[in-house]
Design an enzyme around this catalytic site. Structure first.
Site, PDB file in Angstrom:
ATOM      1  N   SER A 287       0.901  -1.258   0.086  1.00 50.85           N
ATOM      2  CA  SER A 287      -0.064  -0.044   0.000  1.00 50.85           C
ATOM      3  C   SER A 287       1.030   1.102   0.101  1.00 50.85           C
ATOM      4  CB  SER A 287      -0.848   0.107   1.178  1.00 50.85           C
ATOM      5  OG  SER A 287      -0.278   0.634   2.156  1.00 50.85           O
ATOM      6  N   ASP A 288       0.433   2.331  -0.364  1.00 46.64           N
ATOM      7  CA  ASP A 288       1.135   3.726  -0.208  1.00 46.64           C
ATOM      8  C   ASP A 288       0.911   3.957   1.285  1.00 46.64           C
ATOM      9  OD1 ASP A 288       2.733   6.019  -0.296  1.00 46.64           O
ATOM     10  OD2 ASP A 288       1.699   6.542  -2.351  1.00 46.64           O
TER      11      ASP A 288
END
Ligand code: NOJ
Length: 754
Positions: A287-288
């Protein structure tokens, strides 16, 4: 590759407890322990929203210690770290993972190595202007060698977000506005980062980002929504990510933004249907930062637990620092809300990536000794200089002001001319400003006769000053240099003794990059004022632009006789610029992004559609009343100290492909490189088509007077598009093919191709 590791992955999964599985999904960002315990990101936020002052921030940073949560690591609750960039720390933590956890599963260390680790190369937008896949690969290789020596196993790069809006700060991190170029750039970077064999100690996993279409954020405002037709998504945005997957990238970072209402972090159709099922991706998704938890802010998840449910179901394997998986997944699996098979699938992706990276067989991939020997090696600096030389675009050279003759007397103006750390540009977190050669230093090293100096004009907007440290760098350098030549008090005395003035202008490194969107991409008033006064002295002025995005520079383009677009060129900035200014190197770079007249034209890009009322002189046509229709500088534009002529465009249609031929001649008196570009247009389609679309390019070296004929082979598939029902159409019709040295100035030939 899958077959090799699958049995070992299954064996491990069979032994893992629920907590250990969840641990593999956790990427830990070390927190800072100072006066109080907060994450680095939170501390930054506190400074930006005024809860603490810059001084307090600095004090906390200097006294704070990092907490790596070793107890959690020992308990098998951490699978990865973000931001560890030194061999000693990496090996210390790896030893805990390998020797003190129950199953000894190695960690994978991720880091933002965006354009070099310590040997910083030009910002990606700048480097993309080289149109040179071999260079992109070699600088990627160098970054991998250096970063891996410092304990890094995975870089959060390349960014292949097609970016057509100059307001978006992150245009600096990618290869500009064209999807083909972004794909070529990204694939070359993946090959460079991952090397011949990803399991080698000097190879690192490429985590391609931000999947998908982050560059299309509405109005260029960072993190904003993205809403577009599936046809546009598949034609203009997705192919650059696919090129990276095809090149073997082992990791993908889903983007912060939503696409048509579904945030990418929980977008199953993107992460499962497209990425895994259609494209066959077998690596891991990360994920960011904090992005899974932010699904609550998006309003797609009711709470953090719901965000975890949706993300794991969508195919998000690793949680970068939001902790929602560690907080919630165990309970969710026990209650049956999350199927353990979904968790196993995510864990398997992460283990597979760790196997592919060689971490199970050699978890300690570096040593402090290797780190010391590798960082900033002389051959790395040489490559950084080459990359900068090949990225600097000559935008204007009226009256052949450039190249300069050896004995010319130079007046140097503008603070940025003396700045070192500024040269790194955005996203250079492993960099040290002291490593950089400023423009002033580069000129001095080249033996240039700098007779007068003036540190006037701000680097960027009035309210956004460069880092204090950098100003004092500049000031001390000015003091040193002024001992020799004296600092001018005013413009007239600056000009009195010199033959030519070099003026450094642009924007600061903090004005591009993440969270650095600008509603105004014009130069600051001080900079324009400085230029006006310099021009009024009557001496020829050369503007050197340092920036991370296209700027609206109509005044400069009209009034200043010579312009070099240097971008933020990296550690060898000053040396590379001196090479170009004195003609040791003939500039060859071309813009990969359109330069508009004014911010109000954004997004402005070459591959637009015609509309029913194409822009023209008539009132009721698609245009603005107060700007020209054309850009200041078009996509693909860049000059050389020599000249090139195009002739003899030929189009030959075969069963599966079209061959476009063109003859290019160096008509000047110097050797030079030319980036030959081939575009096409389909006249009629079931959906409207762009007026021009890049389909091939090649950078060729020419001796003075030399002529070469090139042939571009263009497949039917490359000319295809999607109809309204998402069928991919490759049927024939009337086409125009273009070849030339930039998107606005091409030879063209129309043909009916069946
Ligand atoms: C946020 C950025 O969007 C992403 O590009 C970066 O890799 C991560 N933070 C990690 O620093």
């Amino acid at each position: 590759m899958k077959e090799n590791y699958e049995a070992r992955i299954q064996e491990l999964l069979g032994k893992m407890t629920l907590e250990e599985k969840i641990g593999q999904l956790q990427q830990c960002g070390p927190s800072l322990v100072g006066a109080f315990e907060v994450s680095f990101e939170e501390l930054l936020n506190m400074m930006f929203d005024g809860r603490i002052s810059e001084e307090e921030f600095g004090r906390l940073m200097s006294t704070a210690e990092q907490d790596f949560h070793e107890e959690d690591l020992r308990a098998g609750k951490i699978g990865s770290y973000n931001g560890v960039g030194d061999a000693a720390t990496a090996n210390r933590l790896q030893k805990i993972a390998v020797e003190e956890t129950r199953l000894g599963i190695p960690l994978i260390f991720g880091y933002d190595v965006i354009h070099g680790f310590r040997t910083v190369t030009p910002v990606p937008l700048g480097e993309s202007c080289a149109w040179d896949p071999d260079l992109w690969k070699r600088t990627g290789r160098m970054a991998a060698q250096e970063a891996s020596a410092a304990g890094v196993h995975m870089t959060f790069a390349p960014m292949v977000d097609v970016a057509k809006d100059a307001r978006w700060g992150r245009v600096s991190e990618g290869a500009g506005e064209d999807v083909l170029l972004n794909g070529c750039y990204g694939a070359a970077k993946v090959q460079g980062f991952q090397g011949e064999d990803l399991s080698n100690d000097d190879s690192i996993v490429a985590c391609v980002k931000h999947f998908a279409a982050y560059g299309a954020a509405e109005a260029g405002r960072d993190y904003n929504r993205v809403d577009m037709s599936p046809q546009r998504l598949w034609e203009e945005y997705l192919p650059s990510y696919k090129a990276c997957v095809d090149a073997g990238a082992m990791a993908i970072m889903p983007a912060f933004n939503d696409i048509s209402g579904v945030p990418c972090s929980v977008n199953r159709s993107l992460l499962m249907d497209v990425l895994r099922d259609k494209w066959g991706f077998e690596g891991m998704t990360v994920s960011d930062a904090n992005a899974i938890a932010e699904c609550v802010n998006h309003g797609i998840a009711a709470d953090r637990a719901d965000a975890a449910v949706q993300a794991i179901h969508a195919g998000m394997d690793m949680d970068m620092t939001s902790n929602v998986y560690t907080e919630n997944l165990a309970e969710l699996v026990k209650s049956g809300t999350v199927d353990e098979a979904e968790l196993d699938r995510a864990v398997a992706d992460i283990l597979r990536t760790k196997f592919a990276a060689g971490l199970f067989d050699h978890p300690y991939q570096t040593s402090e000794e290797r780190e010391k020997e590798t960082i900033l090696k002389p051959e790395f600096r040489a490559l950084a200089r080459e990359a900068a030389q090949k990225s600097i675009v000559l935008l204007k050279n009226e009256g052949d002001v450039l190249p300069l003759s050896d004995n010319v007397k130079i007046g140097l103006a503008g603070q940025t001319a003396f700045a070192k750390a500024e040269m790194t540009g955005a996203w250079a977190i492993g960099a040290n400003g002291d490593d950089c050669v400023s423009l002033a230093e580069g000129l001095a090293a080249a033996g240039a006769e700098v007779v007068s100096l003036m540190a006037d004009g701000t680097m960027g907007n009035q309210e956004e000053k460069p880092e204090a440290a950098d100003i004092s760098d500049a000031v001390s350098l000015i003091t040193e240099l002024t001992d020799a030549v004296g600092l001018s008090k005013n413009y007239e005395s600056l000009a009195a003794d010199c033959d030519v003035i070099i003026a450094a202008i642009g924007e600061t490194k903090d004005q591009s990059g993440e969270a650095a969107s600008r509603a105004n991409i014009e130069l600051s008033e001080e900079q324009i004022c400085m230029l006006k006064r310099l021009l009024a002295t009557g001496k020829p002025v050369i503007a050197v632009l340092f920036n991370g995005r296209p700027l609206a520079i109509p005044f400069v383009a009209e009034q200043v006789p010579a312009i070099l677009e240097a971008w933020h060129p990296g550690v060898e900035a000053g040396n590379a610029l001196a090479d170009i200014l004195f003609g040791k190197v003939n500039p060859s770079a071309k813009l990969t992004t359109t330069f508009p007249y004014t911010t109000g034209q954004c997004p402005m890009y070459y591959a637009h559609i015609n509309t029913g009322r194409p822009g023209g002189k008539g009132k009721y046509t698609s245009k603005y009343l107060d700007t020209p229709l054309t850009p200041v500088y078009p996509f693909g534009y860049g000059k050389s100290y020599t000249t090139f002529a195009y002739s003899n465009l030929t189009v030959e249609a075969g069963a599966d492909a079209v061959t476009v031929g063109v003859t290019v001649a160096n008509t000047g008196s110097r050797a030079g490189d030319e980036i030959v570009q081939c575009y096409f247009k389909r006249h009629t389609g079931r959906r409207v088509r762009p007026v021009k679309q890049l389909v091939a390019f090649e950078k060729i070296s020419f001796q003075a007077g030399e002529e070469k004929t090139l042939n571009f082979w263009i497949s039917r598939e490359q000319m295809g598009y999607y109809d309204s029902e998402m069928n991919f159409i490759t049927e024939g019709g009337r086409f125009t093919f273009f070849a030339g040295g930039n998107s606005a100035d091409c030879l063209e030939e129309t043909a009916d191709i069946m």
